[in-house]
Every structure is written in structure tokens, then in C-alpha cells.
Design a protein around this motif. Structure first.
Motif, PDB file in Angstrom:
ATOM      1  N   ASN A 299      -8.215 -13.188 -21.037  1.00  0.00           N
ATOM      2  CA  ASN A 299      -7.635 -14.530 -20.641  1.00  0.00           C
ATOM      3  C   ASN A 299      -8.159 -15.652 -21.592  1.00  0.00           C
ATOM      4  N   GLY A 300      -9.261 -15.466 -22.238  1.00  0.00           N
ATOM      5  CA  GLY A 300      -9.753 -16.273 -23.114  1.00  0.00           C
ATOM      6  C   GLY A 300      -8.732 -16.343 -24.426  1.00  0.00           C
ATOM      7  N   GLU A 301      -8.352 -15.149 -24.740  1.00  0.00           N
ATOM      8  CA  GLU A 301      -7.173 -15.121 -25.657  1.00  0.00           C
ATOM      9  C   GLU A 301      -5.833 -15.600 -25.779  1.00  0.00           C
ATOM     10  N   ARG A 302      -5.386 -15.319 -24.438  1.00  0.00           N
ATOM     11  CA  ARG A 302      -4.241 -15.984 -23.895  1.00  0.00           C
ATOM     12  C   ARG A 302      -4.118 -17.419 -23.949  1.00  0.00           C
ATOM     13  N   ARG A 303      -5.398 -18.109 -23.419  1.00  0.00           N
ATOM     14  CA  ARG A 303      -5.520 -19.273 -23.233  1.00  0.00           C
ATOM     15  C   ARG A 303      -5.456 -20.048 -24.745  1.00  0.00           C
ATOM     16  N   LYS A 304      -6.084 -19.293 -25.671  1.00  0.00           N
ATOM     17  CA  LYS A 304      -6.072 -19.713 -27.072  1.00  0.00           C
ATOM     18  C   LYS A 304      -4.605 -19.817 -27.613  1.00  0.00           C
ATOM     19  N   ASP A 305      -3.941 -18.746 -27.464  1.00  0.00           N
ATOM     20  CA  ASP A 305      -2.586 -18.627 -27.750  1.00  0.00           C
ATOM     21  C   ASP A 305      -1.768 -19.688 -27.210  1.00  0.00           C
ATOM     22  N   ALA A 306      -2.083 -19.941 -26.029  1.00  0.00           N
ATOM     23  CA  ALA A 306      -1.238 -21.137 -25.265  1.00  0.00           C
ATOM     24  C   ALA A 306      -1.484 -22.392 -25.972  1.00  0.00           C
TER      25      ALA A 306
ATOM     26  N   TYR B 240      -7.055 -30.199 -30.004  1.00  0.00           N
ATOM     27  CA  TYR B 240      -6.754 -28.702 -30.202  1.00  0.00           C
ATOM     28  C   TYR B 240      -8.150 -28.093 -30.538  1.00  0.00           C
ATOM     29  N   ASP B 241      -8.890 -28.696 -31.478  1.00  0.00           N
ATOM     30  CA  ASP B 241     -10.273 -28.482 -32.214  1.00  0.00           C
ATOM     31  C   ASP B 241     -11.170 -27.969 -30.897  1.00  0.00           C
ATOM     32  N   ARG B 242     -10.930 -29.070 -30.051  1.00  0.00           N
ATOM     33  CA  ARG B 242     -11.920 -29.152 -28.858  1.00  0.00           C
ATOM     34  C   ARG B 242     -11.790 -27.798 -27.997  1.00  0.00           C
ATOM     35  N   ARG B 243     -10.294 -27.797 -27.366  1.00  0.00           N
ATOM     36  CA  ARG B 243     -10.001 -26.810 -26.434  1.00  0.00           C
ATOM     37  C   ARG B 243     -10.025 -25.362 -27.202  1.00  0.00           C
ATOM     38  N   TYR B 244      -9.583 -25.319 -28.413  1.00  0.00           N
ATOM     39  CA  TYR B 244      -9.470 -23.836 -28.927  1.00  0.00           C
ATOM     40  C   TYR B 244     -10.954 -23.075 -29.409  1.00  0.00           C
ATOM     41  N   ASN B 245     -11.649 -24.111 -29.759  1.00  0.00           N
ATOM     42  CA  ASN B 245     -13.033 -23.527 -29.937  1.00  0.00           C
ATOM     43  C   ASN B 245     -14.033 -23.558 -28.658  1.00  0.00           C
ATOM     44  N   GLU B 246     -13.598 -23.641 -27.611  1.00  0.00           N
ATOM     45  CA  GLU B 246     -14.288 -23.638 -26.291  1.00  0.00           C
ATOM     46  C   GLU B 246     -14.621 -22.164 -26.045  1.00  0.00           C
ATOM     47  N   ASP B 247     -15.721 -22.076 -25.288  1.00  0.00           N
ATOM     48  CA  ASP B 247     -16.363 -20.629 -25.160  1.00  0.00           C
ATOM     49  C   ASP B 247     -15.929 -20.225 -24.010  1.00  0.00           C
TER      50      ASP B 247
END
Length: 165
Positions: A113-120, A46-53
């Protein structure tokens, strides 16, 4: 000998209950450690994926490259048109405005898309974490049941010994 044999049998039953409870407790501890390791790995994911640029992801870079390629093509066409037909400053300005709009739209799309990805990612992390927590709660209930069963076995063996003696 029957009385002594009964007492020994009851004593062995108590010892068996105790050792069975200890073995079950060790097994539960191992499972609990495995679940906690999975939970930790889930948190790391989660930490790795959520904080991706989002702008550095391959799909975002590809989208920006496509927009830039389109801009280069439009600039070539505008330069060709201006050279052949004697284009005006207004046509060059319109091309630049269209190019800026294309970059702005691509950037906005990447951000959305980045925000939707973070939500998912967050939803997936929370679902997995809740499942792990539920498993841990089930283990605690099972552990409590095992302890109660071991105590009941010892108490029953004690009652049998008292009844024999």
C-alpha cells in the motif's frame, strides 16, 4: 496646428504603447511569481508526502493494532484450550506460526500500500508540475506577444509622425 496636433497624438500613441507594454509585463511577472510559489508549495507537499514512513501512518498503525489484537485473542484461546484440554506443543507451535504469518501478511500489505501511495503521490505531483510549467510557457508566449504589440504600436506611431512631418 493640425500637423503639430497629429505629431503629438502619434507621440502619445507611442508612449501609450510603451506604458501598456510595461504594465502588461508587470502583471505577467506577478502571475509568474504566483505560479512559481504554487509550484514550490507543490514540491514541498510532494517531498513531505512521498517520504512519509508508511508504517507510521494512522491506517497502517490501525491495521497492525488489529492484527496484534487478533494475535492476543488467538493466544488467549490457545492458552484456554491447552489448560482445559491439555493442548500439545504442536498446537502451540501452530498458533505461533499462524501469528507470525499474520504479522508478515500485515507488513507486506502495508509495504505494498505504501508503494501504491507513493506512485499516486508522484503521479499527482508530476501532473500539477506539468500544469504549472504549461502556465509559465503560456505566460512567456503572452509576454512575447505583448512586446511585439508594443513595438508595432511604437513603429506605427513613428510612421504616423513621419507622415505628418
Amino acid at each position: 496646428m493640425g500637423l503639430l496636433g497629429g505629431a503629438i497624438g502619434a507621440g502619445l500613441g507611442a508612449v501609450g504603447s510603451i506604458f501598456g507594454g510595461i504594465a502588461a509585463s508587470k502583471a505577467i511577472k506577478n502571475v509568474k511569481n504566483n505560479i512559481n510559489a504554487q509550484r514550490s508549495a507543490n514540491k514541498d507537499w510532494y517531498d513531505r508526502r512521498y517520504n512519509e514512513d508508511a508504517t507510521q501512518r494512522a491506517d497502517a498503525v490501525a491495521a497492525v493494532n488489529r492484527v496484534e489484537q487478533g494475535i492476543r485473542e488467538r493466544n488467549r484461546q490457545a492458552a484456554g484450550t491447552q489448560a482445559v484440554m491439555g493442548g500439545t506443543e504442536e498446537s502451540v507451535a501452530a498458533t505461533k506460526a499462524a501469528n507470525n504469518q499474520a504479522i508478515a501478511e500485515a507488513t507486506a500489505s502495508i509495504a505494498a500500500n505504501g508503494e501504491r501511495r507513493k506512485d499516486a503521490i508522484e503521479a499527482q505531483y508530476q501532473a500539477k508540475d506539468e500544469a504549472f510549467q504549461s502556465q509559465l510557457n503560456d505566460l512567456e508566449r503572452q509576454k512575447a506577444g505583448n512586446v511585439a504589440q508594443a513595438i508595432q504600436g511604437v513603429a506605427q506611431a513613428g510612421a504616423n509622425i513621419a507622415g505628418i512631418l
